[in-house]
Design an enzyme around this catalytic site. Structure first.
Site, PDB file in Angstrom:
ATOM      1  CE  LYS A 280      40.829  28.994  39.459  1.00 11.30           C
ATOM      2  NZ  LYS A 280      40.409  30.410  39.589  1.00 11.30           N
ATOM      3  CE  LYS A 292      45.131  36.295  41.013  1.00 15.77           C
ATOM      4  NZ  LYS A 292      43.810  36.944  40.947  1.00 15.77           N
ATOM      5  CG  ASP A 362      43.878  37.231  37.557  1.00 24.91           C
ATOM      6  OD1 ASP A 362      44.094  36.054  37.902  1.00 24.91           O
ATOM      7  OD2 ASP A 362      43.785  38.176  38.368  1.00 24.91           O
ATOM      8  CD  GLU A 364      43.072  31.646  36.804  1.00 21.90           C
ATOM      9  OE1 GLU A 364      42.908  32.861  36.617  1.00 21.90           O
ATOM     10  OE2 GLU A 364      42.826  31.086  37.886  1.00 21.90           O
ATOM     11  NE  ARG A 366      36.082  33.814  34.118  1.00 22.77           N
ATOM     12  CZ  ARG A 366      35.529  34.968  34.492  1.00 22.77           C
ATOM     13  NH1 ARG A 366      34.787  35.656  33.661  1.00 22.77           N
ATOM     14  NH2 ARG A 366      35.714  35.410  35.718  1.00 22.77           N
TER      15      ARG A 366
END
Ligand code: BES
Ligand code: ZN
Ligand code: ZN
Length: 515
Positions: A280, A292, A362, A364, A366
């Site tokens: 990632k 966030k 958030d 993101e 995955r």
């Protein structure tokens, strides 16, 4: 602007008597639970007229791990200084004790601006470990402890040496031969980890997906065994990589899929598995529309660590040249809120064909990994290992001491556990089975991108599992392992480069059948 060069670390071996070794600092180890000085320490102590014994008697060195005391030799031996490195209890010692001891010495050497240090740390361990394994650990540790990130500090007084020279010393030529063997791989892996730390430490205005792709291309240019393919936004569209595109849609810095392929020079890779490493690389994770909170958001520049771990590992693989086929796959995007961002409620069609209802922008990692993993599965890789700073929940579960290890194959899990033990980059097994997958089903799409309130690391892993096809798979959730918030005796603060040693060790073990 010309950035300052990161410290150049070089290591070698040298056959020399310990007391004859001209050096700025001679590093030796000391266990807390060994009452009698070992042979080397006794020899140094008698040359110094009892200096070591006195230091221990006065209680000035406790010999716990992380401790280190400098003793000045006053010309009684050739070394200017002796560093007594605490090793903790001998019965608890692992190869990581050796690695940390070298890190401790290198860290001090850089802070004290020493030109050359000489390591005799292996002597304290006697025959407890293979000498060549200890040399590898010492080389990795020297790179690790000598590392500083200060490219952007323009001040001339930088409080550290420009370069670090270290040598592994021993008077016995047979021992030197063994040391040299481990040193070679340790230098490659240590340098690859520092390379990864520097890329990860660079902030999001310097490194964004296209820049990461450039770094990968540069690696491929420098190695005849690596080739690099990059899919830009247009190509991602053409291929239907909806997960990467959705996450990247809020930023001016467009997403990429970076692929590095390592081809071994010999045919001996035949019969060995094709391995894909998927990382990632979110160059900044603001959370997107599901934004966030402000505090510590700066740390989300490190959300690219998994991808960079793969990049660093591919660099090491290219230099170690093992008889294996290894594919590095790095989906990269910047997760920002804007008028073009993906939103909660959106339904995304991923590269696999599976649809995902986005309930939190958030989550993101995955989303981009779903395309990276499905791409690996399509290449018919036998083994897929992904690395990601994926969930805060993993940090809640394990703290900042171990990465979460998930997977669908007992043998692969065991191999990674063994690599973790030897590399000192620790992992802990976690579940990701059907119970968790059940939570990821959507009513209006195939999947949703968040589960219930509990077990967030496990539901995230169960989501990833939907994209791996028939492959053997492992997932490393390295959230929290990407950073040292404070400097320690072994290392400076900032990116840890976590995973480069773990994955490089896993791959080299496959070749030596040690796993
Ligand atoms: N990059 C974060 C995870 C993270 C958190 C890494 C803290 C390092 C330190 C990830 O993209 C994320 O935001 N995950 C969410 C998932 C949630 C929305 C289901 C999380 O963990 O809160
Ligand atoms: Zn996130
Ligand atoms: Zn993230």
């Amino acid at each position: 602007m010309t950035m300052k060069q990161i410290i150049d670390v070089k290591l070698r071996t040298r056959k020399v008597d310990f007391s004859q070794c001209k050096t700025d600092m001679l590093a030796v180890g000391l266990f807390s639970d060994v009452k009698k000085l070992d042979k080397l320490n006794a020899e140094l102590d008698s040359k110094l007229g009892g200096g070591l014994k006195q230091l221990i008697r006065l209680g000035d060195l406790k010999a716990k791990e992380g401790a280190g005391e400098v003793v000045y030799s006053n010309g009684k031996i050739e070394a200017k200084r002796i560093l007594l490195v605490g090793l903790g209890e001998k019965k608890k010692a692992t190869l990581n004790t050796v690695r940390k001891a070298a890190g401790n010495a290198a860290n001090k050497a850089v802070a004290m601006k020493m030109g050359i240090i000489s390591l005799a740390l292996h002597k304290a361990f006697g025959g407890k470990f293979d000498l060549s394994d200890m040399a590898r650990a010492m080389a990795e540790g020297t790179h690790f402890g000598g590392y500083r990130y200060d490219e952007f500090v323009t001040g001339s007084e930088d409080g550290r040496a420009k370069s670090l020279r270290a040598e592994l010393i021993d008077p016995d030529p047979a021992e030197i031969k063994k040391l040299r063997k481990g040193l070679a791989s340790g230098m490659i892996i240590g340098a690859a980890q520092s390379y990864a730390r520097t890329l990860a430490n660079r902030p999001a205005n310097i490194i964004y997906p296209a820049k990461l792709a450039e770094a990968a291309r540069k690696l491929a240019r420098e190695s005849k065994r690596l080739t690099c393919t990059v899919f830009n936004e247009k190509q991602l569209s053409a291929k239907g990589m909806g997960g990467i595109l959705a996450v990247g849609s809020g930023s001016q810095n467009k997403p990429r899929l970076i692929i590095l392929k390592y081809t071994p020079s010999t045919k001996s890779a035949r019969g060995r598995p094709n391995i894909a490493l998927v990382g990632k690389a979110i160059t900044f994770d603001s959370g997107g529309i599901s934004i966030k909170p402000a505090s510590n958001m700066d740390q989300m520049k490190l959300d690219k660590t998994g991808g960079i771990t793969v990049l660093g590992t591919m660099k090491a693989v290219a230099e170690l040249a093992p008889p294996l086929n290894v594919l590095g796959i790095i989906p990269s995007a910047e997760n920002l809120p804007s008028g073009t961002s993906y939103r909660p409620g959106d339904i995304i069609t991923t590269f696999s064909g599976k649809t995902v209802e986005v309930l939190n922008t958030d989550a993101e990692g995955r989303m981009i990994l779903s395309d990276g993993l499905a791409y690996a599965a399509k290449q018919k890789c036998d083994v897929i290992i992904d690395v990601a700073t994926l969930t805060g929940a993993c940090m809640v579960a394990l703290g900042q001491h171990m990465a979460g290890l998930f997977g669908n194959d007992e043998k692969l899990i065991k191999q990674l556990q063994k690599a973790a033990e030897d590399s000192g980059e620790r992992v802990w097994p976690m579940p990701s089975g059907d119970e968790y997958a059940e939570e990821m089903k959507s009513k209006i799409a195939d999947l949703k991108n968040i589960g219930g309130k509990w077990g967030g690391a496990c539901t995230a892993a169960a989501f990833l599992r939907q994209f791996i096809g028939e492959a053997k798979w492992a997932h490393l959730d390295i959230a929290g392992m990407d950073i040292f918030k404070k400097a320690t005796a072994f290392t400076a603060e900032g990116s840890s480069g976590f995973g480069v040693r773990l994955l490089a060790t896993y791959l080299t073990h496959l070749v030596t059948d040690r796993a």
